[in-house]
Design an enzyme around this catalytic site. Structure first.
Site, PDB file in Angstrom:
ATOM      1  N   ASP A  53      30.357  47.227  45.394  1.00 54.39           N
ATOM      2  CA  ASP A  53      31.612  46.918  44.704  1.00 54.39           C
ATOM      3  C   ASP A  53      31.277  46.860  43.218  1.00 54.39           C
ATOM      4  O   ASP A  53      30.655  45.916  42.749  1.00 54.39           O
ATOM      5  CB  ASP A  53      32.144  45.569  45.219  1.00 54.39           C
ATOM      6  CG  ASP A  53      33.354  45.079  44.427  1.00 54.39           C
ATOM      7  OD1 ASP A  53      33.854  45.818  43.550  1.00 54.39           O
ATOM      8  OD2 ASP A  53      33.802  43.942  44.693  1.00 54.39           O
ATOM      9  N   LYS A  58      34.302  48.768  33.128  1.00 60.18           N
ATOM     10  CA  LYS A  58      35.098  49.533  34.095  1.00 60.18           C
ATOM     11  C   LYS A  58      36.409  50.014  33.481  1.00 60.18           C
ATOM     12  O   LYS A  58      36.937  51.058  33.858  1.00 60.18           O
ATOM     13  CB  LYS A  58      35.372  48.635  35.306  1.00 60.18           C
ATOM     14  CG  LYS A  58      35.981  49.333  36.500  1.00 60.18           C
ATOM     15  CD  LYS A  58      35.969  48.382  37.686  1.00 60.18           C
ATOM     16  CE  LYS A  58      36.607  48.982  38.907  1.00 60.18           C
ATOM     17  NZ  LYS A  58      36.522  48.039  40.049  1.00 60.18           N
ATOM     18  N   GLU A  88      39.183  50.291  46.937  1.00 63.02           N
ATOM     19  CA  GLU A  88      38.875  48.871  47.144  1.00 63.02           C
ATOM     20  C   GLU A  88      39.752  48.226  48.237  1.00 63.02           C
ATOM     21  O   GLU A  88      39.228  47.536  49.114  1.00 63.02           O
ATOM     22  CB  GLU A  88      39.007  48.118  45.817  1.00 63.02           C
ATOM     23  CG  GLU A  88      37.854  48.455  44.871  1.00 63.02           C
ATOM     24  CD  GLU A  88      38.118  48.081  43.415  1.00 63.02           C
ATOM     25  OE1 GLU A  88      39.112  47.380  43.138  1.00 63.02           O
ATOM     26  OE2 GLU A  88      37.323  48.491  42.549  1.00 63.02           O
ATOM     27  N   ASP A 110      44.774  41.567  45.438  1.00 66.27           N
ATOM     28  CA  ASP A 110      43.444  41.457  44.815  1.00 66.27           C
ATOM     29  C   ASP A 110      43.573  40.898  43.401  1.00 66.27           C
ATOM     30  O   ASP A 110      43.962  41.611  42.473  1.00 66.27           O
ATOM     31  CB  ASP A 110      42.792  42.853  44.794  1.00 66.27           C
ATOM     32  CG  ASP A 110      41.386  42.839  44.166  1.00 66.27           C
ATOM     33  OD1 ASP A 110      40.982  41.806  43.587  1.00 66.27           O
ATOM     34  OD2 ASP A 110      40.690  43.871  44.255  1.00 66.27           O
TER      35      ASP A 110
HETATM   36  P1  ADP Z   1      36.456  41.412  39.612  1.00 67.48           P
HETATM   37  O1  ADP Z   1      36.951  42.077  40.852  1.00 67.48           O
HETATM   38  O2  ADP Z   1      37.401  41.530  38.473  1.00 67.48           O
HETATM   39  O3  ADP Z   1      35.068  41.813  39.258  1.00 67.48           O
HETATM   40  P2  ADP Z   1      36.048  38.860  41.053  1.00 67.48           P
HETATM   41  O4  ADP Z   1      36.747  39.224  42.296  1.00 67.48           O
HETATM   42  O5  ADP Z   1      34.606  38.645  41.129  1.00 67.48           O
HETATM   43  O6  ADP Z   1      36.431  39.826  39.851  1.00 67.48           O
HETATM   44  O7  ADP Z   1      36.759  37.529  40.505  1.00 67.48           O
HETATM   45  C1  ADP Z   1      36.326  36.868  39.368  1.00 67.48           C
HETATM   46  C2  ADP Z   1      37.299  35.752  39.066  1.00 67.48           C
HETATM   47  O8  ADP Z   1      37.346  34.868  40.177  1.00 67.48           O
HETATM   48  C3  ADP Z   1      36.913  34.927  37.861  1.00 67.48           C
HETATM   49  O9  ADP Z   1      38.043  34.751  37.038  1.00 67.48           O
HETATM   50  C4  ADP Z   1      36.494  33.589  38.485  1.00 67.48           C
HETATM   51  O10 ADP Z   1      36.747  32.501  37.641  1.00 67.48           O
HETATM   52  C5  ADP Z   1      37.377  33.534  39.687  1.00 67.48           C
HETATM   53  N1  ADP Z   1      36.873  32.588  40.677  1.00 67.48           N
HETATM   54  C6  ADP Z   1      35.675  32.604  41.308  1.00 67.48           C
HETATM   55  N2  ADP Z   1      35.554  31.529  42.125  1.00 67.48           N
HETATM   56  C7  ADP Z   1      36.704  30.819  41.994  1.00 67.48           C
HETATM   57  C8  ADP Z   1      37.186  29.589  42.549  1.00 67.48           C
HETATM   58  N3  ADP Z   1      36.463  28.862  43.400  1.00 67.48           N
HETATM   59  N4  ADP Z   1      38.429  29.180  42.184  1.00 67.48           N
HETATM   60  C9  ADP Z   1      39.159  29.887  41.314  1.00 67.48           C
HETATM   61  N5  ADP Z   1      38.756  31.024  40.740  1.00 67.48           N
HETATM   62  C10 ADP Z   1      37.538  31.496  41.079  1.00 67.48           C
HETATM   63 MG    MG Z   2      37.167  43.202  42.443  1.00 65.83          MG
END
Ligand code: ADP
Ligand code: MG
Length: 623
Positions: free
Chosen positions: A25, A91, A188, A210
């Site tokens: 991913d 990205k 995705e 998502d």
């Molecule tokens: P991306 O797909 O954009 O790379 P992710 O799916 O990894 O991102 O999500 C990242 C986001 O998820 C960040 O904003 C992070 O703060 C949030 N996040 C991660 N854990 C938690 C949580 N326990 N509660 C709320 N938000 C969270």
């Molecule tokens: Mg993502």
């Protein structure tokens, strides 16, 4: 219906020969790598035990020597101190020109245009988005190779469903730079659906919600016969967890009466604290926000309902996008069979609750929302590498445009309809047009239009050696076989004599997504016109056949007719021949019907004569 299974020839499943295949991913905020081990998909951790790799690369001044760059958590930690050389959210630049990048001026690093491409200006020179992504991909590749102590065979890499051809190509180029063999790029939302095993479940429509760090994507997928089709995608490319952090920080500062402008490091510190608090609040009752601004340290206690109140507008915006995508897909929320939650931000209880209330059902959350895309990609990679056990179903691609054969009059007979899952094999019977015809010219075409001239020609081949028969007596079975890689072969076999011919073609590969979209658009816009054209051609073919059959009959048995009967038939043939010049199918059809009616009596007389001939000289008991 279960899909056909693939097991690669000679690739038996000896555990020692297992190929290391992973799912990656490649996220805006975080990236992960996962693999199927002992039959279960799991994310692979780095040496420190963490599975998440921040999608951040920091370039160091080459004059200082050293390795030249930091990747992941190290780069993230250095972002506050060296924002200009620390590339995050790369990205958003993939496969884009500078002016195509949303809010490009808000990025903390400098993006310039080079050869029509957005590139990043760093202390170590210009870096293309593919090079930056390749650093992240290579890090994950080495992690996988270390975990398995083996070379990587290949990877399935995920991309957003809305990624266009250029963005997908850029992703593939990045993988190539990282020395990764791309088994396939998959969407995705599709990966998330696979992780939940929806492809093995019941057919229907699913919503994939998502909410990541900086983007929100909502996709509506339809599952039919084990294959997901993207019905519609939507979302907001500038709405994510970061906005929740900002909203919380702004609320806390307002509570504290701070309205001074923060300097860069204060802002970074407040933002980091907001993020920590937000994440902690997802699983706790109340938290204390601590920060210092202008030399003053303050504390502010925050409850979940404070947090929900100050971020309510953001959650509401995601739901507006959800309603829009449902409209685009032409479905109501009640038709949605399941809702999959993806992205770290869906850990927020308020988000889960809001989505659940809207759809009137509990969303699927039992897998880690930030791992689910990588897990689905790993399952797919494992299957594509030929590692899955017999009986495992494999989710496959669909055919983007219909495949068919040219028939009389330049019409297309569709044999494999668009969106059929592959591999597939479909057959249809055809026959000869002329008496004594010994060869058949087959023309394989691709497209949605009814006329060959409007479709794409893929291949031509001939079937020879058909035994001479009257028109319409031969049975020629034409079989279209599309294998798992989308390779098409077409065979034609005359059933009586067994003569056969075949050709291999590669469909779709030469077509870009835009070309496919344009061809589909074309077919919708012209469907009406096509139907008329098709009706006209069919009417002409029928008329020709009718005239030819009547002339053959006259040549054989004209002596059965009185002079006026003969004259009547000749007149009907003449007016049918003249009607062929018409562009109205109905005119030709009327003349054909008139000739058919006008020859009914003649046909009856011929039949009687035929029966008498057959009976002549035979005793009754022999009949
Ligand atoms: P991306 O797909 O954009 O790379 P992710 O799916 O990894 O991102 O999500 C990242 C986001 O998820 C960040 O904003 C992070 O703060 C949030 N996040 C991660 N854990 C938690 C949580 N326990 N509660 C709320 N938000 C969270
Ligand atoms: Mg993502």
């Amino acid at each position: 219906m279960a899909l056909l299974q693939i097991s690669e020839p000679g690739q038996s499943l000896d555990p020692h020969q297992r190929r290391v295949a992973v799912g990656i991913d490649l996220g805006t905020t975080h990236s992960l790598v996962a693999a199927v081990r002992h039959g279960v998909a799991e994310c692979l951790p780095a040496g420190d035990g963490r599975v998440i790799l921040p999608s951040v690369v920091r370039y160091l001044d080459p004059a200082l020597g050293g390795s030249g760059r930091q990747i992941g958590f190290d780069a993230l930690a250095a972002q506050v101190q060296d924002p200009a050389n620390t590339v995050s959210s790369v990205k958003r630049l993939m496969g884009r020109s500078r002016d195509q990048v949303v809010d490009v001026d808000k990025l903390a690093y400098t993006v310039v245009e080079q050869d029509g491409m957005a590139v990043v200006e760093t202390v170590a020179g210009r870096k293309t988005p593919m090079e930056v992504s390749a650093e992240i991909l290579a890090t994950l590749r080495f992690r996988a190779e270390d975990s398995f102590d083996d070379e990587l065979y290949g990877a399935v890499i995920t991309v957003p469903a809305y990624f266009d051809d250029a963005q997908r190509q850029a992703t593939k180029d990045a993988a190539q730079l990282a020395g990764i063999n791309v088994l396939r790029l998959i969407n995705e939302p599709t990966a998330a659906a696979i992780a939940y095993g929806l492809d093995n479940g019941s057919e229907g429509v699913y919503a994939i919600y998502d909410l990541g760090g900086g983007t929100f994507d909502i996709s509506i997928l339809r599952l039919t016969r084990g294959v997901f089709e993207v019905m519609a995608t939507g979302g907001d490319s500038a709405l994510g967890g970061d906005d929740y952090d900002q909203a919380l920080a702004a609320w806390v500062l307002a509570q504290q009466g701070v309205n001074a402008l923060l300097n860069a490091s204060e802002r970074a510190a407040v933002h980091a604290e907001a993020r920590r608090l937000k994440e902690a609040l997802s699983s706790s009752g109340s938290e204390t926000f601590r920060a210092s601004v202008a030399g003053q340290t303050f504390e502010q206690s925050v409850t979940p309902s404070d947090f929900e109140a100050c971020t309510a507008a953001l959650t509401a915006r995601t739901m507006t996008a959800v309603r829009k995508v449902l409209r685009d897909a032409g479905i109501t929320k009640d038709e949605v069979k399941g809702v999959v939650m993806v992205g770290g931000s869906t850990r927020m209880p308020v988000v889960r609750r809001t989505v659940g209330e809207f759809f009137g059902q509990e969303p699927l959350t039992n897998l880690n929302p930030d791992e689910v895309v990588a897990l689905g990609a790993a399952i797919q990679a494992n299957a594509l590498a030929g590692n899955s056990k017999d009986g495992d179903l494999l989710l496959l691609d669909v055919i983007p445009l219909s495949l068919g054969i040219e028939t009389m009059g330049g019409l297309v007979e569709r044999i494999v309809p668009r969106n059929s899952s592959i591999p597939t094999a479909l057959a249809q019977d055809f026959t000869t047009y002329q008496d004594g015809q010994t060869a058949l010219a087959l023309h394989v075409v691709q497209g949605e239009r009814d006329l060959v001239a409007d479709c794409r020609s893929l291949a031509r081949f001939e079937l020879r050696g058909i035994p001479p028969m009257v028109a319409g007596a031969a049975r020629i079975r034409v079989t279209f076989t599309v294998d798992a890689d989308g390779l098409l072969s077409v065979s034609a076999k005359e059933q009586g004599s067994g003569v056969e011919a075949r050709v291999d073609v590669k469909p779709a590969y030469g077509l870009s997504d835009e070309q496919i979209a344009a061809m589909l658009q074309d077919s919708f816009a012209t469907a009406q016109q096509d139907m008329q054209a098709r009706a006209l051609v069919e009417a002409r073919v029928d008329a020709d056949r009718m005239i030819a059959a009547t002339r053959t009959a006259l040549a054989a048995d004209a002596d059965l007719l009185e002079a006026d009967e003969r004259l009547n038939i000749d007149t009907l043939i003449e007016s049918l021949s003249q009607s062929l010049g018409s562009t109205e199918a109905a005119t030709i059809e009327a003349a054909t019907t008139a000739l058919a009616k006008g020859t009914e009596a003649f046909a009856a007389m011929r039949m009687n004569r035929g029966i008498q001939k057959a009976l002549a000289g035979k005793k009754l008991e022999e009949v």
